[in-house]
Design a protein around this motif. Structure first.
Motif: not given
Length: 315
Positions: A204-210
């Motif tokens: 998980x790099x950021x909220x909503x980004x994998x």
């Protein structure tokens, strides 16, 4: 007490009685003919006893033959002609214990024939005595048959119990092996799941980004596992974008490209954007030579660039 111990006891009893008789003849009645007969019987019986002790089973019936001859021809004539000599049952009784029904009946009939021959018939042709003889010897034979049958039944019962015990032991061993096999299978399954997780990790790099880095060769199995895992993680995290980084892929061919495209198409069906990163110069040259177009994918140089673009878009 076992049957073999009883047999040794009979051999020992006869030899002991022979020694007592020999001592009696030397001390009280010096009869050289009787002494020679007793010594011959003692030597013969001792030899048979030793042979039986060494495991020679024919020593038992030969011992019955020896006793029958000693009793049949060694009994004084005056004890045969006056009345029916009931010592005739001594050898059959020993045969009953030492051998079996056939030798019991055979020894009795042989001694009866010898006594009748030596007494010229006499009391041995008496119908009442013969009926008594048949009843006694027949009872011995039938009792021996009953004992043998009981022993066979007991032996069969012991064998059945031993077979059941072996079957139960085998069942326990098989059950234990099945449990061990199930544990090994479960452990192998866990290892496969761990390998699958390590082969297709998601970050998980950021909220909503994998981020899904792909390392090593991408075959059919890994491609399917990659698609399955990404679909599961996208649903679980409600991701809106997945970054596929192939910088760790050693070689790219048509199969790898098609696997990446199929994975991207599956993710798009969930409403998730797919960005491809990590294409090196050699990989780009290979894709160009193979004529593979990645028009359906957004391509950037690195995961950091893809994340920066996503953040700028949100702002």
């Amino acid at each position: 007490m076992t049957q073999r111990q009883i047999n040794h006891g009979i051999f020992g009893l006869f030899n002991g009685m022979a020694l007592i008789a020999l001592l009696f003849l030397f001390i009280i009645q010096l009869d050289w003919r009787s002494i020679v007969a007793v010594v011959a019987g003692l030597v013969s019986s001792s030899s048979l006893w030793f042979a039986y002790w060494r495991g020679w089973e024919p020593a038992r019936p030969l011992f019955i033959v020896l006793l029958s001859l000693i009793l049949g021809f060694g009994t004084p004539n005056q004890l045969l002609v006056t009345h029916f000599n009931h010592t005739i049952y001594a050898v059959p009784i020993i045969a009953l214990v030492l051998t079996g029904p056939i030798w019991t009946a055979g020894s009795a009939l042989a001694i009866l024939a010898i006594f009748a021959f030596r007494a010229n018939g006499g009391p041995y042709f008496n119908p009442l005595e013969l009926i008594t003889f048949v009843l006694i010897v027949g009872g011995m034979v039938l009792s021996r048959l009953a004992i043998d049958n009981t022993q066979r039944l007991e032996a069969a019962k012991r064998e059945a119990e031993e077979a059941r015990a072996r079957a139960e032991q085998r069942e326990r061993e098989l059950s234990k092996q099945a449990e061990e096999l199930a544990q090994r299978n479960a452990e192998q399954q866990r290892l496969l799941e761990l390998v699958s997780l390590l082969e297709t990790p998601t970050i998980v790099l950021a909220e909503g980004v994998l981020l899904a880095p792909i390392v090593g060769a991408l075959d059919t199995r890994r491609a399917q596992a990659l698609t399955t895992r990404l679909l599961s993680d996208v649903s679980a995290h409600r991701a809106q974008q997945v970054i596929l980084d192939i910088s760790g892929v050693s070689a790219v061919d048509t199969q790898v490209a098609q696997a990446v495209i199929h994975t991207a198409q599956a993710l798009k069906l969930l409403g998730c954007k797919v960005t491809l990163t990590g294409i090196s110069a050699s990989v780009a040259m290979t894709l160009t030579h193979l004529g593979i177009a990645l028009n359906e994918l957004q391509i950037v140089r690195s995961p950091q660039e893809a994340l920066s673009r996503e953040l700028r878009t949100e702002n």
